[in-house]
Design an enzyme around this catalytic site. Structure first.
Site, mmCIF file in Angstrom:
data_model
loop_
_atom_site.group_PDB
_atom_site.id
_atom_site.type_symbol
_atom_site.label_atom_id
_atom_site.label_comp_id
_atom_site.label_asym_id
_atom_site.label_seq_id
_atom_site.Cartn_x
_atom_site.Cartn_y
_atom_site.Cartn_z
ATOM 1 N N SER A 104 0.825 -1.201 0.000
ATOM 2 C CA SER A 104 0.000 0.000 0.000
ATOM 3 C C SER A 104 0.862 1.254 0.000
ATOM 4 O O SER A 104 1.959 1.270 0.577
ATOM 5 C CB SER A 104 -0.904 0.027 1.237
ATOM 6 O OG SER A 104 -1.612 1.250 1.319
ATOM 7 N N TYR A 137 -2.792 -0.996 10.215
ATOM 8 C CA TYR A 137 -2.772 -1.444 8.813
ATOM 9 C C TYR A 137 -1.438 -1.106 8.156
ATOM 10 O O TYR A 137 -0.831 -1.944 7.481
ATOM 11 C CB TYR A 137 -3.923 -0.790 8.059
ATOM 12 C CG TYR A 137 -3.918 -1.104 6.583
ATOM 13 C CD1 TYR A 137 -4.298 -2.352 6.119
ATOM 14 C CD2 TYR A 137 -3.515 -0.150 5.651
ATOM 15 C CE1 TYR A 137 -4.280 -2.664 4.766
ATOM 16 C CE2 TYR A 137 -3.498 -0.445 4.298
ATOM 17 C CZ TYR A 137 -3.885 -1.692 3.856
ATOM 18 O OH TYR A 137 -3.859 -1.984 2.510
#
Length: 248
Positions: free
Chosen positions: A127, A140
């Site tokens: 990400s 996350y």
């Protein structure tokens, strides 16, 4: 004809990536926790197999059914939004089991065949939040940053055997089911003290124009390049917002 195994193909990036590889003539092993017959177009070059990346027996069974693979795309992942204070540690561990340890476990299981053939590529989808820190994504981000470091070190281990390891870093993709699933895990994760911060964060995200975020085809194309282009960068951004964050 080469074979790619892709995890997390039920929707979003994984589904789009499976479609692209099928369209371009590859054999595709599309995996998901609960296989769906209608997820992808019918093809003699497609197999849809069950895979839970957090379950060692599931990994063994999937790879035995898949046979030799030329490329592994670790795309399976779950999202989590919330302030650290509001997230139970059991939920933190669940996230790492899928995003981090699941990626490691599937990779470890696939590597022997690639090493023996002295050929293959592992692509780990992480990400762009690992490029720019954002509030409410500490857990996350940590799970994905760990995969970045894992991949870059792994690449050095595998290079003598002719096996590559690369990263694809997507930006924010609000139209995928991934974001919906992340929000579904928010219950209780925003303590009252963080409500004002959360409101500002969500308002900022809502104002981003559609052409300034990542679309699933952006990620599929980046994965294709990572698999097929030995000269591509070790870290490959996917989506206009992710590209803007990459160091020059």
């Amino acid at each position: 004809m080469k074979t790619v195994l892709i995890t997390g193909c039920s929707s979003g990036f994984g589904l789009e990536t499976a479609r692209l590889f099928l369209d371009r003539g590859w054999q595709v092993v599309a995996t998901m926790r609960t296989p769906r017959d209608d997820a992808l177009p019918r093809s003699e070059r497609l197999r849809v197999l069950p895979l839970d990346v957090t379950d060692a027996a599931s990994i063994r069974s999937c790879l035995a059914a898949a046979g030799p693979v030329d490329a592994l795309v670790n795309n399976a992942g779950i999202g989590l939004l919330g302030a650290l204070e509001g997230i139970p540690m059991a939920q933190v561990r669940e996230l790492f089991e899928t995003n981090t340890f699941g990626t490691m476990a599937v990779t470890q299981a696939v590597l022997p065949q690639m090493r023996e053939r002295r050929a293959g590529v592992v692509v780990n989808v992480t990400s762009s939040v690992t490029l720019k820190s954002l509030p409410l994504l500490a857990v996350y981000t940590a799970s994905k940053a760990a995969v970045n470091a894992f991949t870059e070190s792994l690449a050095l281990e595998l290079a003598p055997f002719g096996v590559r390891a690369t990263l694809v870093l997507p930006g924010r993709a609000p139209t995928t089911r991934f974001g919906e699933n992340a929000r579904s895990r928010m219950a209780g994760s925003i303590p009252p003290a963080y409500a004002e911060l959360a409101g500002a964060v969500f308002a900022d995200w809502a104002q981003q124009p559609a052409d300034a975020v990542t679309q699933a085809p952006d990620v599929a194309e980046a994965v294709w390049r990572a698999v097929t282009d030995p000269a591509c960068p070790r870290r490959l951004a996917a989506g206009v917002d992710a590209v803007a964050l990459m160091p020059a």
